[in-house]
Design a protein around this motif. Structure first.
Motif, PDB file in Angstrom:
ATOM      1  N   GLU A  15      44.559  52.717  27.211  1.00  0.00           N
ATOM      2  CA  GLU A  15      45.892  52.298  26.772  1.00  0.00           C
ATOM      3  C   GLU A  15      46.370  51.048  27.507  1.00  0.00           C
ATOM      4  OE1 GLU A  15      47.595  53.793  24.250  1.00  0.00           O
ATOM      5  OE2 GLU A  15      45.753  54.923  24.011  1.00  0.00           O
ATOM      6  N   ALA A  16      45.776  50.759  28.658  1.00  0.00           N
ATOM      7  CA  ALA A  16      46.246  49.648  29.494  1.00  0.00           C
ATOM      8  C   ALA A  16      45.678  48.315  29.007  1.00  0.00           C
ATOM      9  CB  ALA A  16      45.843  49.896  30.942  1.00  0.00           C
ATOM     10  N   THR A  17      46.108  47.233  29.642  1.00  0.00           N
ATOM     11  CA  THR A  17      45.521  45.921  29.372  1.00  0.00           C
ATOM     12  C   THR A  17      44.186  45.833  30.099  1.00  0.00           C
ATOM     13  OG1 THR A  17      46.549  44.935  31.321  1.00  0.00           O
ATOM     14  CG2 THR A  17      47.807  44.843  29.247  1.00  0.00           C
ATOM     15  N   ALA A  18      43.343  44.912  29.657  1.00  0.00           N
ATOM     16  CA  ALA A  18      42.061  44.708  30.331  1.00  0.00           C
ATOM     17  C   ALA A  18      42.294  44.332  31.795  1.00  0.00           C
ATOM     18  CB  ALA A  18      41.260  43.631  29.605  1.00  0.00           C
ATOM     19  N   TYR A  19      43.327  43.544  32.052  1.00  0.00           N
ATOM     20  CA  TYR A  19      43.642  43.131  33.422  1.00  0.00           C
ATOM     21  C   TYR A  19      43.907  44.349  34.309  1.00  0.00           C
ATOM     22  CZ  TYR A  19      46.230  40.853  37.255  1.00  0.00           C
ATOM     23  OH  TYR A  19      46.675  40.430  38.488  1.00  0.00           O
ATOM     24  N   ASN A  20      44.741  45.282  33.831  1.00  0.00           N
ATOM     25  CA  ASN A  20      45.045  46.473  34.625  1.00  0.00           C
ATOM     26  C   ASN A  20      43.817  47.362  34.794  1.00  0.00           C
ATOM     27  OD1 ASN A  20      47.691  45.746  35.077  1.00  0.00           O
ATOM     28  ND2 ASN A  20      48.498  46.908  33.347  1.00  0.00           N
ATOM     29  N   GLU A  21      43.017  47.467  33.739  1.00  0.00           N
ATOM     30  CA  GLU A  21      41.780  48.261  33.831  1.00  0.00           C
ATOM     31  C   GLU A  21      40.818  47.609  34.834  1.00  0.00           C
ATOM     32  OE1 GLU A  21      40.465  50.807  31.396  1.00  0.00           O
ATOM     33  OE2 GLU A  21      42.269  50.986  30.171  1.00  0.00           O
ATOM     34  N   PHE A  22      40.807  46.285  34.849  1.00  0.00           N
ATOM     35  CA  PHE A  22      39.937  45.530  35.756  1.00  0.00           C
ATOM     36  C   PHE A  22      40.340  45.796  37.210  1.00  0.00           C
ATOM     37  CE2 PHE A  22      38.256  41.057  36.922  1.00  0.00           C
ATOM     38  CZ  PHE A  22      36.947  41.500  36.983  1.00  0.00           C
ATOM     39  N   LEU A  23      41.643  45.770  37.483  1.00  0.00           N
ATOM     40  CA  LEU A  23      42.121  46.074  38.838  1.00  0.00           C
ATOM     41  C   LEU A  23      41.679  47.472  39.260  1.00  0.00           C
ATOM     42  CD1 LEU A  23      45.800  44.688  38.906  1.00  0.00           C
ATOM     43  CD2 LEU A  23      43.700  43.561  39.644  1.00  0.00           C
ATOM     44  N   GLU A  24      41.785  48.410  38.332  1.00  0.00           N
ATOM     45  CA  GLU A  24      41.396  49.789  38.626  1.00  0.00           C
ATOM     46  C   GLU A  24      39.900  49.878  38.912  1.00  0.00           C
ATOM     47  OE1 GLU A  24      41.651  53.778  36.056  1.00  0.00           O
ATOM     48  OE2 GLU A  24      43.540  52.668  36.125  1.00  0.00           O
ATOM     49  N   LEU A  25      39.099  49.195  38.100  1.00  0.00           N
ATOM     50  CA  LEU A  25      37.646  49.184  38.281  1.00  0.00           C
ATOM     51  C   LEU A  25      37.272  48.671  39.669  1.00  0.00           C
ATOM     52  CD1 LEU A  25      34.769  49.428  36.888  1.00  0.00           C
ATOM     53  CD2 LEU A  25      35.014  46.973  36.417  1.00  0.00           C
ATOM     54  N   LEU A  26      38.006  47.651  40.126  1.00  0.00           N
ATOM     55  CA  LEU A  26      37.701  47.011  41.414  1.00  0.00           C
ATOM     56  C   LEU A  26      38.431  47.672  42.587  1.00  0.00           C
ATOM     57  CD1 LEU A  26      37.905  43.291  40.219  1.00  0.00           C
ATOM     58  CD2 LEU A  26      35.847  44.688  40.479  1.00  0.00           C
ATOM     59  N   PHE A  27      39.118  48.786  42.304  1.00  0.00           N
ATOM     60  CA  PHE A  27      39.878  49.524  43.331  1.00  0.00           C
ATOM     61  C   PHE A  27      40.903  48.628  44.029  1.00  0.00           C
ATOM     62  CE2 PHE A  27      35.771  51.727  42.993  1.00  0.00           C
ATOM     63  CZ  PHE A  27      36.222  52.990  42.636  1.00  0.00           C
ATOM     64  N   ILE A  28      41.595  47.828  43.236  1.00  0.00           N
ATOM     65  CA  ILE A  28      42.641  46.968  43.780  1.00  0.00           C
ATOM     66  C   ILE A  28      43.991  47.615  43.497  1.00  0.00           C
ATOM     67  CG2 ILE A  28      43.798  44.725  43.620  1.00  0.00           C
ATOM     68  CD1 ILE A  28      41.079  43.531  42.824  1.00  0.00           C
ATOM     69  N   ASP A  29      44.726  47.868  44.557  1.00  0.00           N
ATOM     70  CA  ASP A  29      46.077  48.408  44.429  1.00  0.00           C
ATOM     71  C   ASP A  29      47.020  47.231  44.173  1.00  0.00           C
ATOM     72  OD1 ASP A  29      48.756  49.315  45.114  1.00  0.00           O
ATOM     73  OD2 ASP A  29      47.795  51.066  46.008  1.00  0.00           O
ATOM     74  N   LYS A  30      47.884  47.378  43.190  1.00  0.00           N
ATOM     75  CA  LYS A  30      48.802  46.272  42.876  1.00  0.00           C
ATOM     76  C   LYS A  30      49.661  45.887  44.081  1.00  0.00           C
ATOM     77  CE  LYS A  30      49.212  46.439  37.911  1.00  0.00           C
ATOM     78  NZ  LYS A  30      50.078  46.639  36.748  1.00  0.00           N
ATOM     79  N   ASN A  31      49.923  46.830  44.965  1.00  0.00           N
ATOM     80  CA  ASN A  31      50.704  46.524  46.170  1.00  0.00           C
ATOM     81  C   ASN A  31      49.967  45.552  47.093  1.00  0.00           C
ATOM     82  OD1 ASN A  31      52.959  48.137  45.559  1.00  0.00           O
ATOM     83  ND2 ASN A  31      51.892  49.968  46.270  1.00  0.00           N
ATOM     84  N   ASP A  32      48.625  45.554  46.995  1.00  0.00           N
ATOM     85  CA  ASP A  32      47.834  44.651  47.841  1.00  0.00           C
ATOM     86  C   ASP A  32      48.022  43.192  47.449  1.00  0.00           C
ATOM     87  OD1 ASP A  32      46.831  46.897  49.061  1.00  0.00           O
ATOM     88  OD2 ASP A  32      44.936  46.895  47.956  1.00  0.00           O
ATOM     89  N   ILE A  33      48.403  42.963  46.202  1.00  0.00           N
ATOM     90  CA  ILE A  33      48.460  41.579  45.722  1.00  0.00           C
ATOM     91  C   ILE A  33      49.845  41.156  45.233  1.00  0.00           C
ATOM     92  CG2 ILE A  33      46.008  41.485  45.103  1.00  0.00           C
ATOM     93  CD1 ILE A  33      46.776  42.050  42.198  1.00  0.00           C
ATOM     94  N   LYS A  34      50.818  42.071  45.310  1.00  0.00           N
ATOM     95  CA  LYS A  34      52.113  41.757  44.699  1.00  0.00           C
ATOM     96  C   LYS A  34      52.839  40.585  45.362  1.00  0.00           C
ATOM     97  CE  LYS A  34      55.038  45.163  47.072  1.00  0.00           C
ATOM     98  NZ  LYS A  34      55.860  46.362  46.876  1.00  0.00           N
ATOM     99  N   LYS A  35      52.544  40.306  46.627  1.00  0.00           N
ATOM    100  CA  LYS A  35      53.225  39.200  47.303  1.00  0.00           C
ATOM    101  C   LYS A  35      52.536  37.857  47.060  1.00  0.00           C
ATOM    102  CE  LYS A  35      55.405  41.953  50.887  1.00  0.00           C
ATOM    103  NZ  LYS A  35      55.456  42.317  52.302  1.00  0.00           N
ATOM    104  N   LEU A  36      51.368  37.880  46.402  1.00  0.00           N
ATOM    105  CA  LEU A  36      50.642  36.645  46.126  1.00  0.00           C
ATOM    106  C   LEU A  36      51.163  36.008  44.846  1.00  0.00           C
ATOM    107  CD1 LEU A  36      47.027  37.978  46.810  1.00  0.00           C
ATOM    108  CD2 LEU A  36      48.437  36.634  48.365  1.00  0.00           C
ATOM    109  N   ASN A  37      51.029  34.685  44.738  1.00  0.00           N
ATOM    110  CA  ASN A  37      51.394  34.031  43.482  1.00  0.00           C
ATOM    111  C   ASN A  37      50.265  34.254  42.471  1.00  0.00           C
ATOM    112  OD1 ASN A  37      49.349  32.198  44.117  1.00  0.00           O
ATOM    113  ND2 ASN A  37      50.753  30.553  44.684  1.00  0.00           N
ATOM    114  N   THR A  38      50.438  33.753  41.250  1.00  0.00           N
ATOM    115  CA  THR A  38      49.460  34.014  40.185  1.00  0.00           C
ATOM    116  C   THR A  38      48.064  33.536  40.576  1.00  0.00           C
ATOM    117  OG1 THR A  38      51.233  33.772  38.570  1.00  0.00           O
ATOM    118  CG2 THR A  38      49.007  33.697  37.710  1.00  0.00           C
ATOM    119  N   ALA A  39      47.973  32.329  41.145  1.00  0.00           N
ATOM    120  CA  ALA A  39      46.676  31.792  41.568  1.00  0.00           C
ATOM    121  C   ALA A  39      46.080  32.636  42.701  1.00  0.00           C
ATOM    122  CB  ALA A  39      46.826  30.338  42.007  1.00  0.00           C
ATOM    123  N   GLY A  40      46.920  33.021  43.645  1.00  0.00           N
ATOM    124  CA  GLY A  40      46.456  33.829  44.777  1.00  0.00           C
ATOM    125  C   GLY A  40      45.930  35.188  44.331  1.00  0.00           C
ATOM    126  N   LYS A  41      46.629  35.793  43.372  1.00  0.00           N
ATOM    127  CA  LYS A  41      46.170  37.082  42.833  1.00  0.00           C
ATOM    128  C   LYS A  41      44.803  36.926  42.191  1.00  0.00           C
ATOM    129  CE  LYS A  41      50.708  39.048  41.918  1.00  0.00           C
ATOM    130  NZ  LYS A  41      51.815  39.152  40.996  1.00  0.00           N
TER     131      LYS A  41
END
Length: 196
Positions: A131-157
């Protein structure tokens, strides 16, 4: 000096007008160029000066390339149908290299199955999309918590995610593209069950 698109593999795609709906299209860290958006695979015939939307596109593209390198470093996208992978190869094939990290989410792949699909010398990690976007599924696949990257800008993420993707490996079943076609189900309406 800022890395320009002309010095990357994205240059041909840009010249051909294939890079559409960009969320990001710029240098994301020294020597690394990132593109998020859509890539047109087939164009409609234009009448006079009328600009028509592409007949077929790859959606939710997340891709990077190194300055001067002849290939994509990381490539992730969403295909409405798994069979479009061959069309994507026809258009983009020269930009994929053995050992590259390439992820294909498709609408009509069994939700419980993940495959490695070799095409020539290049292997694609092929996954279903829920049901999610490919981007969100990709983060899940790579075990990336959104909190780990929320302070980064788009390029940094994007830079952070690419570094994680380059470390990815999985021993999923290896099947041929032809076998993949046999196993794919019908294309689901991506908008059904979505709140209006």
């Amino acid at each position: 000096m800022t890395l320009k698109i002309e010095n990357t593999v994205f240059a041909r795609l840009e010249t051909e007008g294939r890079l559409t709906h960009p969320i990001i299209k710029e240098e994301i860290s020294p020597g690394r160029f990132g593109f998020r958006g859509e890539i047109a695979l087939k164009f409609q015939t234009s009448m006079a000066d009328e600009k028509r939307p592409p007949e077929l596109s790859i959606w939710q593209v997340f891709s990077t390339a190194r300055e001067g390198a002849p290939d994509f470093e990381v490539f992730m996208c969403y295909l409405l149908s798994f069979e479009y992978l061959q069309i994507a190869i026809d258009v983009l094939g020269e930009f994929f290299k053995p050992g590259g990290k390439y992820f294909i989410y498709s609408n009509n792949q069994d939700l419980l199955c993940k495959y490695r699909i070799p095409i020539g010398d290049v292997t694609f990690y092929c996954l279903p999309i829920g049901e999610a976007t490919a981007y969100n599924e990709f983060l899940e696949l790579l075990f990336i918590d959104k909190n780990d990257i929320k302070k980064l800008n788009t390029a940094g993420k994007m830079d952070y995610i690419v570094d994680k993707a380059l470390e990815f490996d999985a021993d999923w079943d290896v099947i041929s593209y032809e076998e993949g076609l046999k196993r794919m189900g019908p294309v689901r309406n991506p908008n059904e069950n979505r709140p209006v």
